[in-house]
Design a protein around this motif. Structure first.
Motif, PDB file in Angstrom:
ATOM      1  N   GLU A  14       0.919  -1.186  -0.083  1.00 58.64           N
ATOM      2  CA  GLU A  14       0.128  -0.142  -0.024  1.00 58.64           C
ATOM      3  C   GLU A  14       0.881   1.318  -0.073  1.00 58.64           C
ATOM      4  O   GLU A  14       0.570   2.259   0.642  1.00 58.64           O
ATOM      5  CB  GLU A  14      -0.948  -0.143   1.140  1.00 58.64           C
ATOM      6  CG  GLU A  14      -1.875  -1.104   1.321  1.00 58.64           C
ATOM      7  CD  GLU A  14      -3.167  -0.927   0.367  1.00 58.64           C
ATOM      8  OE1 GLU A  14      -2.997   0.037  -0.189  1.00 58.64           O
ATOM      9  OE2 GLU A  14      -4.089  -1.990   0.332  1.00 58.64           O
ATOM     10  N   GLU A  15       1.986   1.241  -0.482  1.00 58.94           N
ATOM     11  CA  GLU A  15       2.768   2.491  -0.624  1.00 58.94           C
ATOM     12  C   GLU A  15       2.307   3.783  -1.099  1.00 58.94           C
ATOM     13  O   GLU A  15       2.756   4.825  -0.848  1.00 58.94           O
ATOM     14  CB  GLU A  15       4.158   2.127  -1.297  1.00 58.94           C
ATOM     15  CG  GLU A  15       4.155   1.688  -2.922  1.00 58.94           C
ATOM     16  CD  GLU A  15       5.400   1.627  -3.617  1.00 58.94           C
ATOM     17  OE1 GLU A  15       5.478   1.348  -4.779  1.00 58.94           O
ATOM     18  OE2 GLU A  15       6.550   1.622  -2.678  1.00 58.94           O
ATOM     19  N   ARG A  16       1.461   3.558  -2.102  1.00 56.80           N
ATOM     20  CA  ARG A  16       0.794   4.657  -2.835  1.00 56.80           C
ATOM     21  C   ARG A  16      -0.273   5.307  -1.957  1.00 56.80           C
ATOM     22  O   ARG A  16      -0.737   6.495  -1.960  1.00 56.80           O
ATOM     23  CB  ARG A  16       0.366   4.310  -4.071  1.00 56.80           C
ATOM     24  CG  ARG A  16       1.499   4.054  -5.276  1.00 56.80           C
ATOM     25  CD  ARG A  16       0.859   3.740  -6.518  1.00 56.80           C
ATOM     26  NE  ARG A  16      -0.081   4.764  -7.063  1.00 56.80           N
ATOM     27  CZ  ARG A  16       0.499   5.786  -7.876  1.00 56.80           C
ATOM     28  NH1 ARG A  16       1.722   5.871  -7.943  1.00 56.80           N
ATOM     29  NH2 ARG A  16      -0.350   6.644  -8.317  1.00 56.80           N
ATOM     30  N   SER A  17      -1.255   4.526  -1.455  1.00 58.13           N
ATOM     31  CA  SER A  17      -2.452   5.010  -0.597  1.00 58.13           C
ATOM     32  C   SER A  17      -1.951   5.189   0.569  1.00 58.13           C
ATOM     33  O   SER A  17      -2.719   6.029   1.697  1.00 58.13           O
ATOM     34  CB  SER A  17      -3.636   3.977  -0.548  1.00 58.13           C
ATOM     35  OG  SER A  17      -3.226   2.666  -0.132  1.00 58.13           O
ATOM     36  N   ALA A  39       3.113  -4.253   8.465  1.00 56.17           N
ATOM     37  CA  ALA A  39       3.407  -4.454   6.826  1.00 56.17           C
ATOM     38  C   ALA A  39       3.407  -5.948   6.700  1.00 56.17           C
ATOM     39  O   ALA A  39       3.993  -6.680   7.387  1.00 56.17           O
ATOM     40  CB  ALA A  39       4.697  -3.881   6.514  1.00 56.17           C
ATOM     41  N   ASP A  40       2.356  -6.300   5.957  1.00 51.24           N
ATOM     42  CA  ASP A  40       1.976  -7.750   5.796  1.00 51.24           C
ATOM     43  C   ASP A  40       2.731  -8.610   4.411  1.00 51.24           C
ATOM     44  O   ASP A  40       1.846  -7.889   3.511  1.00 51.24           O
ATOM     45  CB  ASP A  40       0.568  -8.171   6.060  1.00 51.24           C
ATOM     46  CG  ASP A  40       0.120  -9.454   6.017  1.00 51.24           C
ATOM     47  OD1 ASP A  40       1.071 -10.351   6.362  1.00 51.24           O
ATOM     48  OD2 ASP A  40      -0.821  -9.918   5.388  1.00 51.24           O
ATOM     49  N   ASN A  41       3.700  -9.249   4.406  1.00 46.89           N
ATOM     50  CA  ASN A  41       4.260  -9.740   3.337  1.00 46.89           C
ATOM     51  C   ASN A  41       4.219  -8.561   2.045  1.00 46.89           C
ATOM     52  O   ASN A  41       3.827  -8.896   0.953  1.00 46.89           O
ATOM     53  CB  ASN A  41       2.918 -10.913   2.654  1.00 46.89           C
ATOM     54  CG  ASN A  41       3.093 -12.140   3.939  1.00 46.89           C
ATOM     55  OD1 ASN A  41       4.160 -12.307   4.048  1.00 46.89           O
ATOM     56  ND2 ASN A  41       1.871 -12.512   4.181  1.00 46.89           N
ATOM     57  N   ASP A  44       6.661  -4.172  -1.813  1.00 44.65           N
ATOM     58  CA  ASP A  44       6.825  -2.726  -2.366  1.00 44.65           C
ATOM     59  C   ASP A  44       7.540  -2.199  -1.197  1.00 44.65           C
ATOM     60  O   ASP A  44       8.099  -2.477  -0.395  1.00 44.65           O
ATOM     61  CB  ASP A  44       5.672  -2.368  -2.741  1.00 44.65           C
ATOM     62  CG  ASP A  44       4.526  -1.879  -1.779  1.00 44.65           C
ATOM     63  OD1 ASP A  44       4.834  -2.388  -0.485  1.00 44.65           O
ATOM     64  OD2 ASP A  44       3.519  -1.151  -2.019  1.00 44.65           O
ATOM     65  N   GLY A  45       7.370  -0.689  -1.379  1.00 43.72           N
ATOM     66  CA  GLY A  45       7.910   0.115  -0.179  1.00 43.72           C
ATOM     67  C   GLY A  45       7.250   0.487   0.907  1.00 43.72           C
ATOM     68  O   GLY A  45       7.269   1.622   1.607  1.00 43.72           O
ATOM     69  N   THR A  46       6.076  -0.078   1.078  1.00 42.97           N
ATOM     70  CA  THR A  46       5.440   0.161   2.362  1.00 42.97           C
ATOM     71  C   THR A  46       5.788   0.564   3.655  1.00 42.97           C
ATOM     72  O   THR A  46       5.567   1.537   4.132  1.00 42.97           O
ATOM     73  CB  THR A  46       4.231  -1.017   2.433  1.00 42.97           C
ATOM     74  OG1 THR A  46       3.341  -1.050   1.280  1.00 42.97           O
ATOM     75  CG2 THR A  46       3.266  -0.673   3.635  1.00 42.97           C
ATOM     76  N   ALA A  47       6.830  -0.352   4.128  1.00 44.98           N
ATOM     77  CA  ALA A  47       7.385  -0.329   5.246  1.00 44.98           C
ATOM     78  C   ALA A  47       8.329   1.166   5.222  1.00 44.98           C
ATOM     79  O   ALA A  47       8.155   1.924   6.255  1.00 44.98           O
ATOM     80  CB  ALA A  47       8.283  -1.552   5.470  1.00 44.98           C
ATOM     81  N   ALA A  48       8.993   1.369   4.075  1.00 43.34           N
ATOM     82  CA  ALA A  48       9.835   2.443   4.045  1.00 43.34           C
ATOM     83  C   ALA A  48       9.047   3.601   4.201  1.00 43.34           C
ATOM     84  O   ALA A  48       9.630   4.626   4.777  1.00 43.34           O
ATOM     85  CB  ALA A  48      10.662   2.293   2.581  1.00 43.34           C
ATOM     86  N   VAL A  49       7.912   3.631   3.287  1.00 43.22           N
ATOM     87  CA  VAL A  49       7.000   4.809   3.302  1.00 43.22           C
ATOM     88  C   VAL A  49       6.585   5.222   4.754  1.00 43.22           C
ATOM     89  O   VAL A  49       6.441   6.362   5.054  1.00 43.22           O
ATOM     90  CB  VAL A  49       5.922   4.715   2.450  1.00 43.22           C
ATOM     91  CG1 VAL A  49       4.643   5.691   2.482  1.00 43.22           C
ATOM     92  CG2 VAL A  49       6.329   4.658   0.853  1.00 43.22           C
ATOM     93  N   VAL A  57       6.520   0.462  12.361  1.00 40.25           N
ATOM     94  CA  VAL A  57       6.442  -0.664  11.507  1.00 40.25           C
ATOM     95  C   VAL A  57       6.528  -1.845  12.199  1.00 40.25           C
ATOM     96  O   VAL A  57       7.423  -2.133  12.911  1.00 40.25           O
ATOM     97  CB  VAL A  57       7.287  -0.597  10.382  1.00 40.25           C
ATOM     98  CG1 VAL A  57       6.983  -1.560   9.391  1.00 40.25           C
ATOM     99  CG2 VAL A  57       7.082   0.775   9.398  1.00 40.25           C
ATOM    100  N   PHE A  58       5.493  -2.625  12.192  1.00 39.28           N
ATOM    101  CA  PHE A  58       5.542  -4.117  12.638  1.00 39.28           C
ATOM    102  C   PHE A  58       5.462  -5.064  11.277  1.00 39.28           C
ATOM    103  O   PHE A  58       4.409  -4.965  10.674  1.00 39.28           O
ATOM    104  CB  PHE A  58       4.488  -4.252  13.684  1.00 39.28           C
ATOM    105  CG  PHE A  58       4.414  -5.908  14.035  1.00 39.28           C
ATOM    106  CD1 PHE A  58       4.712  -6.281  15.042  1.00 39.28           C
ATOM    107  CD2 PHE A  58       3.486  -6.906  13.105  1.00 39.28           C
ATOM    108  CE1 PHE A  58       4.661  -7.835  15.812  1.00 39.28           C
ATOM    109  CE2 PHE A  58       3.423  -8.090  13.594  1.00 39.28           C
ATOM    110  CZ  PHE A  58       4.054  -8.458  14.941  1.00 39.28           C
ATOM    111  N   GLU A  59       6.492  -5.795  11.016  1.00 39.25           N
ATOM    112  CA  GLU A  59       6.550  -6.600   9.789  1.00 39.25           C
ATOM    113  C   GLU A  59       5.960  -7.924  10.286  1.00 39.25           C
ATOM    114  O   GLU A  59       6.677  -8.461  11.180  1.00 39.25           O
ATOM    115  CB  GLU A  59       7.729  -6.515   9.161  1.00 39.25           C
ATOM    116  CG  GLU A  59       8.071  -5.356   8.845  1.00 39.25           C
ATOM    117  CD  GLU A  59       9.333  -5.028   7.775  1.00 39.25           C
ATOM    118  OE1 GLU A  59       9.330  -5.739   6.710  1.00 39.25           O
ATOM    119  OE2 GLU A  59      10.320  -4.195   8.076  1.00 39.25           O
TER     120      GLU A  59
END
Length: 356
Positions: A14-17, A39-41, A44-49, A57-59
Motif C-alpha cells: 500500500e505504498e501509494r495509498s 506491513a504484511d508480506n 513494495d516500499g510500504t514499510a519504507a514509506v 512498523v510491525f512486519e
C-alpha cells in the motif's frame, strides 16, 4: 476515562495509498498516541514509506492468514503492553478519516455498554460510472445508519475503534463462547473479519455504534471484475459467519435481513419474467402503479441528496441503478450457491496503478 489511543494500519503493498491515510491521522482533533503500520508480506516500499512518515512498523512473519492473521500477530504483542482503558483503532491503509473521528469515537466508548465504534464509510472520487454507483450505495447506507441513531449493523474494517478490555475478552473466549482459534482476537477462518468481529462483540453483550461524525472515505472498486470479487467476498463472508454462529438473539436480525434480500431477489426476477411474457400485449397506463413507481423514484433521489445534483441525476435515471441492483442480486445468488457447494473462497486485493 479513556487512556491512550493506538492505531494499527494493516497494509499489503500500500505504498501509494498509505501517505493519505497517515496524513488523516495526523489531522485528528484528538491525536493518536501511537501509529503502527502492520506491513504484511509486502513486496513494495510500504514499510519504507511508513518509516519515512515517522510511524512505527510491525512486519509480519510467515503470515498466511491475510489481514486477520497480520492483525493477530501485532495484537499478540501489543495487548500485553496496553492498559484496559486504552483504545485500539484498526484502520485500512486505503482510507482517510474525518478530523473528528478519534475524538467522537473515544467519547462514545466512555459508555461501558459500547464495545466498539465503527466508521461510516463514503466512497472516494473517481472510477467513472461504476464509482458513482458505489458512492450512491454508500450514501444510502450512511443515511440508514443515521436513521438508526448510529446503531451499527457491521463495524467496518475501514476504520473501527476498539476497547482493549473487549479485545482481550474476545481472545479469551475464542474456541468456547466464540468461534475461532483460542487466544486470537480475529477469527482467521472468517472471510470477512469485520463482520465476524461485530458478531463477536455483540455476542459478548456489547453495543456497536457508528456516529455520523466518524466519517471515513474508502476506495471504490475501479472495474466490474474488482467489484464482483469484492462483493462475493463480502456476501459469502456474511453467510458463512451466520452459519458458524448459528441462530441466536444476536444473529436473528442478520438472518432475517438475508431472508429479506432473498425474497427481494425472487420478487425482482419474477417481475422481469412477467414483464417479458406480457410485453407483446403493449403498455397500459395504470394510475396506482404509476404512483407507486413515482414514490420509488423520489425515494431513490432523496436518499442520495447529500451527495449533490450529479448523484441525484444518476438516481433519477433509474435504469442504471436498477441494473446495478440486479448485479448485486446476482452476487447474492452466486454467493449462496458457493456456500452450498463449499467451494474455496478467495481474497481479492486491488492493485493500484503506478505512474509511468
Amino acid at each position: 476515562m479513556a487512556g491512550r489511543i493506538v492505531v494499527l494500519v494493516p497494509a499489503h503493498n500500500e505504498e501509494r495509498s498509505l501517505p493519505a491515510a497517515l496524513a488523516s491521522l495526523r489531522e485528528q482533533g484528538r491525536p493518536a498516541d501511537r501509529i503502527i503500520v502492520v506491513a504484511d508480506n509486502c513486496t513494495d516500499g510500504t514499510a519504507a514509506v511508513a518509516r519515512a512518515a515517522g510511524v512505527e512498523v510491525f512486519e509480519t512473519v510467515r503470515n498466511r492468514d491475510k489481514k486477520a492473521g497480520g492483525l493477530n500477530q501485532a495484537l499478540a504483542v501489543l495487548l500485553d503492553l496496553l492498559d484496559p482503558a486504552d483504545l485500539v483503532l484498526v484502520m485500512d491503509a486505503d482510507g482517510t478519516l474525518s478530523p473528528t473521528f478519534l475524538e467522537t469515537a473515544a467519547a462514545e466508548l466512555a459508555d461501558p455498554s459500547v464495545g466498539a465504534v465503527g466508521g461510516v464509510f463514503w466512497g472516494e472520487a473517481g472510477a467513472g460510472l461504476i464509482g458513482a454507483l458505489q458512492r450512491n450505495e454508500y450514501a444510502r447506507y450512511a443515511r440508514e445508519i443515521d436513521r438508526r441513531r448510529g446503531r451499527a449493523h457491521v463495524l467496518t474494517g475501514t476504520a473501527t475503534l476498539h476497547r482493549v478490555d473487549v479485545l482481550r475478552q474476545i481472545a479469551a473466549t475464542r474456541g468456547r463462547t466464540l468461534p475461532g482459534p483460542a487466544g486470537k482476537v480475529y477469527d482467521t477462518t472468517a472471510l470477512t473479519e469485520d463482520n465476524e468481529i461485530t458478531l463477536a462483540i455483540k455476542t459478548l453483550g456489547y453495543r456497536c455504534v457508528s456516529p455520523a461524525e466518524c466519517r471515513v472515505e474508502t476506495e471504490v472498486m475501479p472495474t466490474w471484475g474488482d467489484l464482483w470479487r469484492q462483493r462475493i467476498r463480502w456476501q459469502r463472508g456474511a453467510l458463512e459467519n451466520l452459519k458458524t454462529y448459528g441462530l441466536t438473539r444476536v444473529t436473528a436480525p442478520y438472518a432475517l435481513q438475508q431472508v429479506g434480500m432473498g425474497i427481494g431477489v425472487v420478487a425482482m426476477w419474477l417481475f422481469l419474467l412477467l414483464t417479458a411474457l406480457t410485453i407483446h400485449h403493449g403498455f397500459e397506463f395504470r394510475p396506482l402503479w404509476f404512483a407507486v413507481g413515482l414514490i420509488f423514484v423520489v425515494e431513490r433521489v432523496v436518499t442520495v441528496s447529500r451527495r449533490g445534483p450529479r448523484a441525484m441525476a444518476l438516481a433519477l435515471t433509474m435504469v442504471v441503478e436498477w441494473a446495478y441492483d440486479l448485479f448485486l442480486q446476482v452476487v447474492l445468488i452466486r454467493s449462496a450457491w458457493d456456500v452450498l457447494r463449499r467451494t474455496e473462497a478467495r481474497w481479492h486485493h486491488v492493485v493500484v496503478a503506478t505512474d509511468n
